[in-house]
Motif scaffolding. Sequence first.
Motif, PDB file in Angstrom:
ATOM      1  N   LEU A   1      15.415   6.164  62.709  1.00 34.65           N
ATOM      2  CA  LEU A   1      14.507   5.763  63.781  1.00 34.65           C
ATOM      3  C   LEU A   1      14.461   4.249  63.915  1.00 34.65           C
ATOM      4  O   LEU A   1      14.520   3.727  65.020  1.00 34.65           O
ATOM      5  N   ILE A   2      14.365   3.542  62.789  1.00 37.20           N
ATOM      6  CA  ILE A   2      14.314   2.078  62.828  1.00 37.20           C
ATOM      7  C   ILE A   2      15.622   1.514  63.396  1.00 37.20           C
ATOM      8  O   ILE A   2      15.598   0.570  64.195  1.00 37.20           O
ATOM      9  N   ASN A   3      16.749   2.100  62.992  1.00 40.71           N
ATOM     10  CA  ASN A   3      18.035   1.668  63.538  1.00 40.71           C
ATOM     11  C   ASN A   3      18.074   1.803  65.051  1.00 40.71           C
ATOM     12  O   ASN A   3      18.557   0.920  65.754  1.00 40.71           O
ATOM     13  N   GLY A   4      17.596   2.925  65.554  1.00 39.95           N
ATOM     14  CA  GLY A   4      17.585   3.154  66.991  1.00 39.95           C
ATOM     15  C   GLY A   4      16.703   2.166  67.735  1.00 39.95           C
ATOM     16  O   GLY A   4      17.072   1.662  68.792  1.00 39.95           O
ATOM     17  N   ILE A   5      15.542   1.866  67.166  1.00 41.91           N
ATOM     18  CA  ILE A   5      14.627   0.906  67.803  1.00 41.91           C
ATOM     19  C   ILE A   5      15.243  -0.487  67.793  1.00 41.91           C
ATOM     20  O   ILE A   5      15.211  -1.198  68.810  1.00 41.91           O
ATOM     21  N   LEU A   6      15.820  -0.892  66.648  1.00 42.09           N
ATOM     22  CA  LEU A   6      16.431  -2.219  66.565  1.00 42.09           C
ATOM     23  C   LEU A   6      17.644  -2.347  67.479  1.00 42.09           C
ATOM     24  O   LEU A   6      17.980  -3.437  67.927  1.00 42.09           O
ATOM     25  N   PHE A   7      18.311  -1.254  67.742  1.00 40.40           N
ATOM     26  CA  PHE A   7      19.461  -1.278  68.635  1.00 40.40           C
ATOM     27  C   PHE A   7      19.017  -1.259  70.097  1.00 40.40           C
ATOM     28  O   PHE A   7      19.595  -1.946  70.935  1.00 40.40           O
ATOM     29  N   PHE A   8      17.999  -0.468  70.409  1.00 44.14           N
ATOM     30  CA  PHE A   8      17.587  -0.285  71.794  1.00 44.14           C
ATOM     31  C   PHE A   8      16.766  -1.454  72.327  1.00 44.14           C
ATOM     32  O   PHE A   8      16.849  -1.776  73.512  1.00 44.14           O
TER      33      PHE A   8
ATOM     34  N   LEU B   1      24.464   2.773  63.576  1.00 41.21           N
ATOM     35  CA  LEU B   1      24.556   1.825  64.680  1.00 41.21           C
ATOM     36  C   LEU B   1      24.899   0.415  64.238  1.00 41.21           C
ATOM     37  O   LEU B   1      25.401  -0.378  65.013  1.00 41.21           O
ATOM     38  N   PHE B   2      24.617   0.084  62.983  1.00 46.46           N
ATOM     39  CA  PHE B   2      24.859  -1.270  62.533  1.00 46.46           C
ATOM     40  C   PHE B   2      25.971  -1.356  61.491  1.00 46.46           C
ATOM     41  O   PHE B   2      25.924  -2.179  60.592  1.00 46.46           O
ATOM     42  N   GLU B   3      26.993  -0.513  61.622  1.00 45.96           N
ATOM     43  CA  GLU B   3      28.192  -0.697  60.829  1.00 45.96           C
ATOM     44  C   GLU B   3      28.870  -1.973  61.316  1.00 45.96           C
ATOM     45  O   GLU B   3      28.668  -2.404  62.448  1.00 45.96           O
TER      46      GLU B   3
ATOM     47  N   SER C   1      26.369  -1.156  75.300  1.00 48.22           N
ATOM     48  CA  SER C   1      26.225   0.300  75.413  1.00 48.22           C
ATOM     49  C   SER C   1      27.457   1.041  74.885  1.00 48.22           C
ATOM     50  O   SER C   1      27.344   2.177  74.433  1.00 48.22           O
ATOM     51  N   PHE C   2      28.627   0.420  74.910  1.00 47.72           N
ATOM     52  CA  PHE C   2      29.828   1.050  74.352  1.00 47.72           C
ATOM     53  C   PHE C   2      29.751   1.199  72.837  1.00 47.72           C
ATOM     54  O   PHE C   2      30.513   1.967  72.253  1.00 47.72           O
ATOM     55  N   GLN C   3      28.863   0.473  72.198  1.00 47.75           N
ATOM     56  CA  GLN C   3      28.766   0.519  70.744  1.00 47.75           C
ATOM     57  C   GLN C   3      27.913   1.686  70.249  1.00 47.75           C
ATOM     58  O   GLN C   3      27.768   1.874  69.049  1.00 47.75           O
ATOM     59  N   ILE C   4      27.356   2.456  71.145  1.00 45.85           N
ATOM     60  CA  ILE C   4      26.544   3.610  70.754  1.00 45.85           C
ATOM     61  C   ILE C   4      27.476   4.763  70.378  1.00 45.85           C
ATOM     62  O   ILE C   4      28.222   5.265  71.209  1.00 45.85           O
ATOM     63  N   ASP C   5      27.429   5.141  69.121  1.00 50.60           N
ATOM     64  CA  ASP C   5      28.210   6.272  68.620  1.00 50.60           C
ATOM     65  C   ASP C   5      27.234   7.204  67.911  1.00 50.60           C
ATOM     66  O   ASP C   5      26.612   6.813  66.925  1.00 50.60           O
ATOM     67  N   ILE C   6      27.102   8.418  68.416  1.00 55.81           N
ATOM     68  CA  ILE C   6      26.086   9.318  67.864  1.00 55.81           C
ATOM     69  C   ILE C   6      26.428   9.800  66.462  1.00 55.81           C
ATOM     70  O   ILE C   6      25.565  10.262  65.737  1.00 55.81           O
ATOM     71  N   ASN C   7      27.678   9.670  66.053  1.00 56.35           N
ATOM     72  CA  ASN C   7      28.084  10.148  64.738  1.00 56.35           C
ATOM     73  C   ASN C   7      28.164   9.047  63.691  1.00 56.35           C
ATOM     74  O   ASN C   7      28.580   9.299  62.572  1.00 56.35           O
TER      75      ASN C   7
END
Length: 101
Positions: free
Chosen positions: A1-8, A61-63, A52-58
């Motif tokens: 969840l934190i990763n998603g918030i920091l990315f979004f 997010l911060f690799e 937005s191209f960096q979004i990979d669901i598998n």
Amino acid sequence: LINGILFFLPFWCLWLELTVTLIRFHDFEGKWYGLVDDTLIFIVLSGIIEISFQIDINADLFEVQYANRFLLGFGLCILALLLLHIFYRWKLYPSKRYTTR
């Protein structure tokens, strides 16, 4: 969840800033002003698309492979927005009034 918030959050802030900029200031036409204006807006949109191209669901997010491209897109957007605001301040009288009050 934190990763998603920091990315979004940066993604959303850039989109909001572009929207506010396009609503507040008009589009230039004529001479080279319109070309500069449209090119900078295109660069901002290209940066947002790069993010937005960096979004990979598998994947995380911060690799490293995604984080570097994310920062590249974010930096491109920030630089283009800064140049766009400087250009607007330089060419538009209402923006000079708006930024000096």
